[in-house]
Design an enzyme around this catalytic site. Structure first.
Site, PDB file in Angstrom:
ATOM      1  CB  VAL A 139     -29.565  45.260 -56.081  1.00 23.36           C
ATOM      2  CG1 VAL A 139     -30.566  46.323 -56.533  1.00 23.36           C
ATOM      3  CG2 VAL A 139     -30.027  44.627 -54.775  1.00 23.36           C
ATOM      4  CB  CYS A 140     -25.777  45.914 -59.926  1.00 21.16           C
ATOM      5  SG  CYS A 140     -25.107  46.834 -58.522  1.00 21.16           S
ATOM      6  N   PRO A 141     -27.700  43.926 -61.480  1.00 17.83           N
ATOM      7  CG  PRO A 141     -27.595  41.606 -61.345  1.00 17.83           C
ATOM      8  CD  PRO A 141     -27.084  42.846 -60.694  1.00 17.83           C
TER       9      PRO A 141
END
EC number: 1.11.1.24
Length: 234
Positions: free
Chosen positions: A84-86
């Site tokens: 999810v972070c990118p």
């Protein structure tokens, strides 16, 4: 009873007090070393921070003071090279002009090292990297910043998805924290900043779902004046 025995008996209370005092001093030192600087509270100064960040493919020290005079979106994410972070990091980068247009900077933070950040910034987005970003990624390897902002998961050693809006005077105006599996909305962050700025400039307050384009009606914070809004939208 011997002189030595009598002396020991007389000094037991004093010895007990000395031991107790020493224990209190040790506990106080431990508390000072491990506790966050202060509770994170809206309307209060945001916790100070500084650390090494990746800025334009190089390492630079970044601190809260650098952002005085501008709004700052400080957002925490769990780890580099995840899932999810990118998507969040790239989403903020792609909208950076909209933030700059409203006198706002963006700063991402995780517990990874600055070397990890640099490596991730040099991985193509099609391969799970974030590519060249238009704002810094700050390293919180000691986890102090995450602890001070109360987003650190102690057991896992990573940060929740905390988003903090800090105004030009260093005052925290809004924050929200997502659990790990769900990303945040860049649109909502922009909306909130625009709402705070509108209130500062015009002295009127923003109702639910306020949007400067699609739903621009505001309320004058006065018993009589507010009736104009409620007569139309009540």
């Amino acid at each position: 009873m011997s002189f030595v025995a009598r002396s020991l008996i007389r000094n037991v209370p004093l010895m007990g007090k000395a031991i107790l005092s020493q224990q209190k001093q040790i506990a106080a030192r431990l508390l000072h070393q491990t506790a966050p600087l202060a509770a994170v509270r809206v309307q209060q100064p945001a916790p100070d921070f500084k650390g090494l960040a990746v800025v334009d493919n190089s390492f630079q020290e970044v601190k809260l003071e650098d952002y005085r005079g501008k709004y700052l979106v400080l957002f925490f994410y769990p780890l580099d090279f995840t899932f999810v972070c990118p998507t969040e990091i790239v989403a903020f980068s792609e909208r950076i002009k909209e933030f700059h247009d409203i006198n706002t900077e963006v700063l991402g933070v995780s517990v990874d090292s600055h070397f990890s950040h640099l490596t991730w910034c040099n991985v193509d987005r099609k391969n799970g990297g974030v590519g060249q970003l238009k704002y810094p990624l700050l390293s919180d390897l000691t986890k102090k910043i995450s602890a001070d902002y109360d987003v650190l998961l102690d057991k896992e050693g990573i940060s929740l998805r905390g988003t903090f809006i800090i105004d030009p005077n260093g005052i925290l105006r809004q924050y929200s924290i997502n659990d790990l599996p769900v990303g945040r909305s860049v649109d909502e962050v922009l909306r909130l900043i625009k709402a705070f700025q509108f209130v500062e400039q015009h002295g009127e307050v923003c109702p639910a779902n306020w949007n400067p384009n699609s739903n621009p009606a505001t309320i004058k914070p006065d018993v009589e004046e507010s009736k104009k809004y409620f007569s139309k939208h009540g």
